[in-house]
Design an enzyme around this catalytic site. Structure first.
Site, PDB file in Angstrom:
ATOM      1  N   GLN A  83      -4.633  -1.613   9.290  1.00 31.87           N
ATOM      2  CA  GLN A  83      -4.494  -2.918   8.641  1.00 31.87           C
ATOM      3  C   GLN A  83      -5.124  -4.001   9.532  1.00 31.87           C
ATOM      4  O   GLN A  83      -4.772  -4.131  10.696  1.00 31.87           O
ATOM      5  CB  GLN A  83      -3.004  -3.218   8.395  1.00 31.87           C
ATOM      6  CG  GLN A  83      -2.758  -4.511   7.634  1.00 31.87           C
ATOM      7  CD  GLN A  83      -3.376  -4.516   6.235  1.00 31.87           C
ATOM      8  OE1 GLN A  83      -3.247  -3.564   5.469  1.00 31.87           O
ATOM      9  NE2 GLN A  83      -4.076  -5.588   5.907  1.00 31.87           N
ATOM     10  N   ASP A 138     -11.161   2.553   3.611  1.00 34.31           N
ATOM     11  CA  ASP A 138     -11.428   1.123   3.407  1.00 34.31           C
ATOM     12  C   ASP A 138     -12.918   0.861   3.167  1.00 34.31           C
ATOM     13  O   ASP A 138     -13.299  -0.225   2.729  1.00 34.31           O
ATOM     14  CB  ASP A 138     -10.986   0.327   4.647  1.00 34.31           C
ATOM     15  CG  ASP A 138      -9.660  -0.394   4.421  1.00 34.31           C
ATOM     16  OD1 ASP A 138      -9.317  -0.652   3.250  1.00 34.31           O
ATOM     17  OD2 ASP A 138      -8.976  -0.700   5.424  1.00 34.31           O
ATOM     18  N   LYS A 147       0.839  -1.200   0.000  1.00 32.91           N
ATOM     19  CA  LYS A 147       0.000   0.000   0.000  1.00 32.91           C
ATOM     20  C   LYS A 147       0.878   1.255   0.000  1.00 32.91           C
ATOM     21  O   LYS A 147       0.606   2.217  -0.708  1.00 32.91           O
ATOM     22  CB  LYS A 147      -0.949  -0.014   1.208  1.00 32.91           C
ATOM     23  CG  LYS A 147      -2.068  -1.035   1.028  1.00 32.91           C
ATOM     24  CD  LYS A 147      -2.872  -1.310   2.278  1.00 32.91           C
ATOM     25  CE  LYS A 147      -3.824  -2.481   2.006  1.00 32.91           C
ATOM     26  NZ  LYS A 147      -4.595  -2.896   3.175  1.00 32.91           N
TER      27      LYS A 147
END
Ligand code: NDP
Length: 284
Positions: A96, A119, A52
């Site tokens: 994460q 997200d 990422k």
């Protein structure tokens, strides 16, 4: 011969488009910043986080990293998230997952401001999607829509069957296909006669989490097959679909690796770059 839907190529196109957009924004004096938080050092998470950050670097997004000890408490993590929520220079916040077991994942997801929920996991983002309002959309399902559209596969009016009803893939996928005017069926572990249902699909999306479970017996001749699964077996990576068995009967299929996988990060980058647009138009 089925068309192989090239997720690597399509994700690269999207990243190049975003790179141009970010360059323009920079000229106008706007910088995009993503905060990335990892708690503990799960090796798979470390790889995802690294990828990422690499994508941010390529596109021109500034990433600020927080690598927290495994022993970090839920309160400490939420305190950091709240600090980032209040920072004007941070556009997106990514924690994460999975977080260590002593931390409540739902509480962490809820702590992220819906304005920075790149997200797309916050209940407000999911709610907006379900009532047809704009907002952040979960990256993997959003990536699948891009794969279909950019491969000139019509969605409107098609029978779409999704195997799996998880919050991060199956359910948002169904909502997005509905938004694109497909006729949508969701299957799960209690579905009776799964093959009979999946064989109706013009577009079959497998997010079942079982290596190579979907063989040609589940697929209608000429269907489009999207394989969301990722499994690391001794012989290498594979998906939920038995590619060699299914490829001869379908019209188009995503490979694993190189199909859906690369799209997830591309769409995360899309959400970061578009954070201002999404917030200005709908959320404020
Ligand atoms: P989950 O395990 O959360 O969900 C699996 C779903 O499949 C559940 O809804 C379950 O039903 C259903 N299911 C399980 N067994 C069967 C069966 N025999 N018949 C019918 N349905 C069944 O998985 P995720 O949605 O998180 O992920 C799915 C796959 O996608 C995994 O392989 C994962 O690694 C991969 N993935 C890939 C991503 C990418 O970027 N490419 C991103 C996210 C996930 P029930 O609800 O009844 O239990």
């Amino acid at each position: 011969m089925a068309k192989i839907i090239d997720g690597k190529k399509i994700s690269a196109q999207i990243k190049d488009e975003l790179k141009e957009e970010v360059a323009k924004l920079k000229e106008e004096g706007t910088e995009i910043t993503l905060a990335v938080i990892q708690v503990g050092n799960d090796p798979a998470s470390t790889v995802y986080v690294r990828n990422k950050k690499k994508a941010c670097e390529y596109i021109g997004i500034r990433s600020v990293s927080y690598e927290l000890e495994e022993s970090t408490t839920e309160e400490e993590l939420i305190e950091l998230i709240e600090e980032l929520n209040n920072r004007d220079d941070v556009n997106g916040i990514l924690v994460q997952l999975p977080v260590p077991k002593h931390i409540n994942e739902d509480a962490v997801i809820k702590a992220i401001s819906p304005l920075k929920d790149v997200d797309g996991f916050h209940p407000q983002s999911v709610g907006a999607l379900s009532i047809g309002q704009k907002g952040y959309v979960s990256c993997t399902p959003a990536g699948i829509i891009q794969l279909l559209k950019r491969s000139d596969i019509d969605i409107e009016g098609k029978e779409c069957v999704i195997i799996g009803r998880s919050n991060i893939v199956g359910k948002p996928m169904a909502l997005l296909m509905l938004r694109e005017n497909a006729t949508v069926t969701i299957c799960h572990s209690r579905t009776k006669d799964l093959k009979e249902v999946t064989k109706r699909a013009d577009i079959l999306i497998a997010a079942v989490g079982k290596p190579k479970m979907i063989t040609k017996d589940y697929v209608k001749e000429g269907a489009v097959v999207i394989d969301v699964g990722i499994h690391r077996l001794e012989e290498g990576l594979c998906g939920d679909v038995d590619f060699d068995d299914v490829e001869p009967v379908c019209s188009a299929i995503t490979p694993v690796p190189g199909g859906v996988g690369p799209m997830t990060i591309a769409m995360l980058m899309y959400n970061c770059v578009n954070s201002r647009k999404i917030n200005e138009t709908e959320l404020k």
